[in-house]
Write an enzyme that holds these catalytic residues in place. Sequence first.
Site, PDB file in Angstrom:
ATOM      1  N   CYS A  26     -25.472 119.454  33.448  1.00 53.63           N
ATOM      2  CA  CYS A  26     -26.455 118.669  32.699  1.00 53.63           C
ATOM      3  C   CYS A  26     -27.017 117.500  33.505  1.00 53.63           C
ATOM      4  O   CYS A  26     -28.230 117.316  33.591  1.00 53.63           O
ATOM      5  CB  CYS A  26     -25.875 118.200  31.371  1.00 53.63           C
ATOM      6  SG  CYS A  26     -24.434 117.107  31.510  1.00 53.63           S
ATOM      7  N   HIS A  60     -22.328 114.148  28.293  1.00 51.78           N
ATOM      8  CA  HIS A  60     -23.376 115.168  28.294  1.00 51.78           C
ATOM      9  C   HIS A  60     -24.729 114.500  28.122  1.00 51.78           C
ATOM     10  O   HIS A  60     -24.855 113.502  27.406  1.00 51.78           O
ATOM     11  CB  HIS A  60     -23.133 116.180  27.169  1.00 51.78           C
ATOM     12  CG  HIS A  60     -24.001 117.380  27.259  1.00 51.78           C
ATOM     13  ND1 HIS A  60     -23.944 118.271  28.310  1.00 51.78           N
ATOM     14  CD2 HIS A  60     -24.973 117.846  26.433  1.00 51.78           C
ATOM     15  CE1 HIS A  60     -24.838 119.242  28.121  1.00 51.78           C
ATOM     16  NE2 HIS A  60     -25.462 118.993  26.984  1.00 51.78           N
ATOM     17  N   HIS A 106     -31.212 121.018  28.048  1.00 51.45           N
ATOM     18  CA  HIS A 106     -29.987 120.581  28.715  1.00 51.45           C
ATOM     19  C   HIS A 106     -29.282 121.772  29.334  1.00 51.45           C
ATOM     20  O   HIS A 106     -29.627 122.917  29.072  1.00 51.45           O
ATOM     21  CB  HIS A 106     -29.058 119.875  27.718  1.00 51.45           C
ATOM     22  CG  HIS A 106     -28.572 120.780  26.629  1.00 51.45           C
ATOM     23  ND1 HIS A 106     -27.255 121.083  26.445  1.00 51.45           N
ATOM     24  CD2 HIS A 106     -29.239 121.468  25.657  1.00 51.45           C
ATOM     25  CE1 HIS A 106     -27.116 121.899  25.400  1.00 51.45           C
ATOM     26  NE2 HIS A 106     -28.315 122.144  24.910  1.00 51.45           N
TER      27      HIS A 106
END
Length: 178
Positions: free
Chosen positions: A81, A135, A147
Amino acid sequence: MAKRTCCELFQILLLSVVVPCIMASCHSSRHGATRPGHPDVAHIHVGNVGKTRQKIIDEACTWLGTPYKYAGQEKGKGADCSGMVMMVYEKVTGEKLPRNSARQAEYCTPIDASEVNAGDLVFFATGKDPDRVSHVGIVIDNDNFIHASSSKGVVVSRFTTDYYQRTFRMFGRVSSAD
């Protein structure tokens, strides 16, 4: 017919397939609960998209389908990510963001849900520590972000899923996006 970007095509597909399903079940749906003090990410309203922000979204969409690879940052070959976010911003704005999502969250200016624009970053705590950012994704519109999922690679997901409602931590803005 005008040339469409991958995000526009995704939005058309999403509207034609997903929205009818959602509308059919609206009477029984409920939003996932957010922790006290956290904004409901299901109710953001993305503002106007300027040229740089549109380029960020368009570049991020070229990463769709890239497989997940821990510590990877190569379009089409493998990315995590923060690697994807870092490379998208570097290519479009020339600004090099920190390499991991927690550092990217610290690097950004925190913004309220009411101030979110396409191209801003969204951060989640998906690891063992529910308070530590682990994240990151790029906001596409009021409902979606792009993502690198550890199980699916680079994909578009909805803010309204219970998982992302539960793990949401903050929105952030990189100054070079404006």
